[in-house]
Design a protein around this motif. Structure first.
Motif, PDB file in Angstrom:
ATOM      1  N   ASP A 102     -16.115  21.937 -37.957  1.00 22.70           N
ATOM      2  CA  ASP A 102     -16.415  20.341 -36.796  1.00 22.70           C
ATOM      3  C   ASP A 102     -15.324  20.275 -38.384  1.00 22.70           C
ATOM      4  OD1 ASP A 102     -17.402  19.620 -35.190  1.00 22.70           O
ATOM      5  OD2 ASP A 102     -19.656  18.521 -35.935  1.00 22.70           O
ATOM      6  N   LEU A 133     -12.666  17.464 -36.628  1.00 22.56           N
ATOM      7  CA  LEU A 133     -13.328  16.500 -36.123  1.00 22.56           C
ATOM      8  C   LEU A 133     -13.678  14.792 -36.748  1.00 22.56           C
ATOM      9  CD1 LEU A 133     -14.508  15.511 -32.987  1.00 22.56           C
ATOM     10  CD2 LEU A 133     -16.908  16.604 -34.195  1.00 22.56           C
ATOM     11  N   PHE A 150     -10.189  20.686 -30.630  1.00 25.55           N
ATOM     12  CA  PHE A 150     -10.198  20.135 -31.838  1.00 25.55           C
ATOM     13  C   PHE A 150     -11.941  21.786 -32.366  1.00 25.55           C
ATOM     14  CE2 PHE A 150     -14.803  18.296 -29.989  1.00 25.55           C
ATOM     15  CZ  PHE A 150     -15.480  19.368 -31.189  1.00 25.55           C
ATOM     16  N   GLU A 151     -11.889  22.178 -31.825  1.00 23.26           N
ATOM     17  CA  GLU A 151     -12.397  23.599 -31.521  1.00 23.26           C
ATOM     18  C   GLU A 151     -11.864  24.279 -31.898  1.00 23.26           C
ATOM     19  OE1 GLU A 151     -13.284  21.533 -28.760  1.00 23.26           O
ATOM     20  OE2 GLU A 151     -15.252  21.753 -28.176  1.00 23.26           O
ATOM     21  N   CYS A 211     -15.838   9.890 -32.241  1.00 21.25           N
ATOM     22  CA  CYS A 211     -14.845  11.053 -32.396  1.00 21.25           C
ATOM     23  C   CYS A 211     -14.578  11.364 -30.992  1.00 21.25           C
ATOM     24  CB  CYS A 211     -15.083  12.075 -33.364  1.00 21.25           C
ATOM     25  SG  CYS A 211     -15.290  11.517 -35.051  1.00 21.25           S
ATOM     26  N   PHE A 212     -15.790  11.839 -30.529  1.00 21.66           N
ATOM     27  CA  PHE A 212     -15.049  12.231 -28.706  1.00 21.66           C
ATOM     28  C   PHE A 212     -14.426  11.013 -27.734  1.00 21.66           C
ATOM     29  CE2 PHE A 212     -20.119  14.900 -29.171  1.00 21.66           C
ATOM     30  CZ  PHE A 212     -19.475  15.590 -30.541  1.00 21.66           C
TER      31      PHE A 212
END
Length: 229
Positions: free
Chosen positions: A84, A87, A97-98, A185-186
């Protein structure tokens, strides 16, 4: 359950000659690359997120130990600790982001002397961390990383680790409002980069919480493919 095709009944948790230490009651590898990954994660993650990645590492490790699954403990450590690092509410892409984190994590691994196969396992572990429908069926290390992360985020396989062990891990690495902070964050990603969310779980946060959110649709991609039929 770990669904990886690399399961084994032989317990061999670390590389030959690796020293171990105990963190929150869990025996983990005590090696330079693990120390470096911890330092990198601490540098890149806010405190709540740093605690999350450490808990994910410890949960992944215990799931492997309790199920007697042979695995590369350093790969699991690096994959979970760095999953993360991109993130945050400053994220701007340009990719998921991954994937951004996977590139950074695998570069870190290669610069630390990790061979190409192990670096690829770390890349997959990070890139697939939010996709258990795939990650749990990959190589053992990827599956364990996925399982540990999903246990901490959504409680997947929560009952596989004794509650006293979970309590000890959470006590030493508290959640610090993770649900609310992570949701923020999402939602940020859904707001500023909706085009990155059409095929992943961030879309759910956009649809529920972000006013005016609209992501590309797979239906349109198929319909607009440049073929007559």
């Amino acid at each position: 359950m770990i669904h990886s095709h690399c399961r084994s009944d032989r317990k061999d948790m670390t590389m030959p000659g690796t020293d171990n230490r105990v963190v929150a009651g869990v025996s983990v590898p005590d090696t330079p690359i693990v120390d470096a990954a911890l330092a990198y994660a601490r540098q890149r993650c806010e405190p709540y997120l740093f605690n999350h990645v450490v808990r994910s590492w410890l949960f992944a490790t215990r799931l492997g130990q309790l199920q007697n699954i042979t695995h590369d403990a350093e790969v699991v450590a690096v994959g979970t600790l760095l999953h993360d690092i991109t993130l945050n509410e400053r994220f701007t892409g340009p990719r998921r982001f991954e994937v951004e984190a996977a590139d950074l994590a695998s570069s870190f691994a290669r610069e630390s002397g990790v061979d190409e196969r192990r670096a690829q396992l770390i890349w997959d572990s990070v890139a697939l961390n939010s996709t258990p429908s795939i990650g749990l069926y990959k190589e053992t290390e990827v599956a364990l990383c996925t399982a540990g992360i999903c246990l901490d985020v959504i409680g997947l396989q929560y009952d596989r680790i004794p509650s006293k062990e979970i309590d000890k891990i959470v006590a030493e690495f508290p959640r610090l409002g993770m649900k609310k902070r992570m949701a923020g964050c999402f939602c940020h990603i859904a707001k500023v980069k909706p085009e990155l969310t059409y095929d992943n779980f961030v879309r759910d946060f956009g649809e529920r919480f972000v006013e005016g959110y609209k992501a590309p649709s797979s239906v349109d991609f198929v319909a607009d493919a440049p073929f007559p039929e």
